[in-house]
Design a protein around this motif. Structure first.
Motif, PDB file in Angstrom:
ATOM      1  N   ILE A  39      10.817  -3.640  11.735  1.00 22.10           N
ATOM      2  CA  ILE A  39      11.360  -3.975  10.422  1.00 22.10           C
ATOM      3  C   ILE A  39      12.865  -3.849  10.540  1.00 22.10           C
ATOM      4  N   PHE A  40      13.538  -4.970  10.609  1.00 19.56           N
ATOM      5  CA  PHE A  40      14.965  -4.941  10.905  1.00 19.56           C
ATOM      6  C   PHE A  40      15.838  -4.758   9.675  1.00 19.56           C
ATOM      7  N   SER A  41      15.311  -5.149   8.548  1.00 17.22           N
ATOM      8  CA  SER A  41      16.140  -5.113   7.360  1.00 17.22           C
ATOM      9  C   SER A  41      15.391  -4.422   6.229  1.00 17.22           C
ATOM     10  N   ILE A  42      15.840  -3.242   5.867  1.00 19.93           N
ATOM     11  CA  ILE A  42      15.276  -2.527   4.734  1.00 19.93           C
ATOM     12  C   ILE A  42      16.382  -2.233   3.748  1.00 19.93           C
ATOM     13  N   SER A  43      16.150  -2.539   2.510  1.00 16.55           N
ATOM     14  CA  SER A  43      17.096  -2.250   1.451  1.00 16.55           C
ATOM     15  C   SER A  43      16.714  -0.933   0.784  1.00 16.55           C
ATOM     16  N   ASP A  44      15.996  -1.004  -0.301  1.00 20.40           N
ATOM     17  CA  ASP A  44      15.604   0.206  -1.007  1.00 20.40           C
ATOM     18  C   ASP A  44      14.322   0.805  -0.439  1.00 20.40           C
ATOM     19  N   MET A  45      14.204   2.117  -0.561  1.00 15.38           N
ATOM     20  CA  MET A  45      12.968   2.808  -0.208  1.00 15.38           C
ATOM     21  C   MET A  45      12.592   3.709  -1.383  1.00 15.38           C
ATOM     22  N   GLY A  46      11.319   4.006  -1.475  1.00 10.67           N
ATOM     23  CA  GLY A  46      10.902   4.823  -2.600  1.00 10.67           C
ATOM     24  C   GLY A  46       9.579   5.506  -2.381  1.00 10.67           C
ATOM     25  N   TRP A  47       9.306   6.437  -3.253  1.00 15.56           N
ATOM     26  CA  TRP A  47       8.027   7.152  -3.272  1.00 15.56           C
ATOM     27  C   TRP A  47       7.328   6.866  -4.595  1.00 15.56           C
ATOM     28  N   TYR A  48       6.053   6.575  -4.519  1.00 21.82           N
ATOM     29  CA  TYR A  48       5.193   6.417  -5.679  1.00 21.82           C
ATOM     30  C   TYR A  48       4.044   7.401  -5.528  1.00 21.82           C
ATOM     31  N   ARG A  49       3.366   7.642  -6.613  1.00 23.70           N
ATOM     32  CA  ARG A  49       2.178   8.497  -6.541  1.00 23.70           C
ATOM     33  C   ARG A  49       1.121   8.001  -7.528  1.00 23.70           C
ATOM     34  N   ARG A  50      -0.130   8.308  -7.184  1.00 22.61           N
ATOM     35  CA  ARG A  50      -1.245   7.982  -8.063  1.00 22.61           C
ATOM     36  C   ARG A  50      -2.128   9.206  -8.184  1.00 22.61           C
ATOM     37  N   ALA A  51      -2.174   9.721  -9.386  1.00 26.91           N
ATOM     38  CA  ALA A  51      -3.036  10.869  -9.669  1.00 26.91           C
ATOM     39  C   ALA A  51      -4.435  10.368 -10.038  1.00 26.91           C
ATOM     40  N   PRO A  52      -5.442  11.201  -9.882  1.00 32.33           N
ATOM     41  CA  PRO A  52      -6.816  10.784 -10.216  1.00 32.33           C
ATOM     42  C   PRO A  52      -6.906  10.296 -11.649  1.00 32.33           C
ATOM     43  N   GLY A  53      -7.462   9.102 -11.816  1.00 28.04           N
ATOM     44  CA  GLY A  53      -7.656   8.545 -13.145  1.00 28.04           C
ATOM     45  C   GLY A  53      -6.419   7.987 -13.800  1.00 28.04           C
ATOM     46  N   GLN A  94      -2.580   5.588 -13.471  1.00 32.79           N
ATOM     47  CA  GLN A  94      -1.941   4.486 -12.773  1.00 32.79           C
ATOM     48  C   GLN A  94      -0.883   5.005 -11.811  1.00 32.79           C
ATOM     49  N   ARG A  95      -0.558   4.170 -10.862  1.00 34.77           N
ATOM     50  CA  ARG A  95       0.501   4.528  -9.934  1.00 34.77           C
ATOM     51  C   ARG A  95       1.822   4.625 -10.680  1.00 34.77           C
ATOM     52  N   GLU A  96       2.613   5.622 -10.336  1.00 33.57           N
ATOM     53  CA  GLU A  96       3.898   5.792 -10.998  1.00 33.57           C
ATOM     54  C   GLU A  96       5.007   6.018  -9.974  1.00 33.57           C
ATOM     55  N   LEU A  97       6.186   5.616 -10.361  1.00 34.50           N
ATOM     56  CA  LEU A  97       7.360   5.800  -9.525  1.00 34.50           C
ATOM     57  C   LEU A  97       7.765   7.263  -9.531  1.00 34.50           C
TER      58      LEU A  97
END
Length: 116
Positions: free
Chosen positions: A26-40, A42-45
C-alpha cells in the motif's frame, strides 16, 4: 488487509495498546482510523489521524485514548487508558488513500473486553 493486534481482556481502569500495520504494497495512505463495534450496536468511530497529524476523537474516548501513527512504517496505534466496560467491542483499524474517499482498507478486528 490491515493487521490489527493488541486486544485482550483487562479490568476496568486498565490499559491496552492496539497496533495496526499496513502492508508495504500500500504505497499511498492518507487518513487512518480506529472504529469499534460493541455487541448489539452499530460500528462507531473511535479516532482518526491524518497524514499531517490532524486528530479527531469520539467524545466518549477523549482524554482516555490516544491515537498516533508512524508514517515511515505505515503503522498506527491506539493507547487506551482508564478503560471501562462500555469500551468492550471489536476494534477495527481502517485507512484510505485519499481524504476524499471513504475508508477502504480494513483490518480483521481485535477484541477488547473490559471487565467490571
Amino acid at each position: 488487509l490491515l493487521q490489527a493486534s493488541g486486544g485482550g481482556l483487562v479490568q476496568a481502569g486498565g490499559s491496552l495498546r492496539l497496533s495496526c500495520a499496513a502492508p508495504r504494497n500500500i504505497f499511498s495512505i492518507s487518513d487512518m482510523g480506529w472504529y469499534r463495534r460493541a455487541p448489539g450496536k452499530q460500528r462507531e468511530l473511535v479516532a482518526t489521524i491524518s497524514t499531517g497529524g490532524r486528530i479527531n476523537y469520539a467524545d466518549s474516548v477523549k482524554g482516555r485514548f490516544t491515537i498516533s501513527r508512524d508514517g515511515a512504517k505505515n503503522t498506527m496505534y491506539l493507547q487506551m487508558n482508564s478503560l471501562q466496560p462500555e469500551d468492550t467491542a471489536v476494534y477495527y483499524c481502517a485507512a484510505r488513500s485519499s481524504s476524499t474517499r471513504p475508508y477502504h482498507y480494513w483490518g480483521q478486528g481485535t477484541q477488547v473486553t473490559v471487565s467490571s
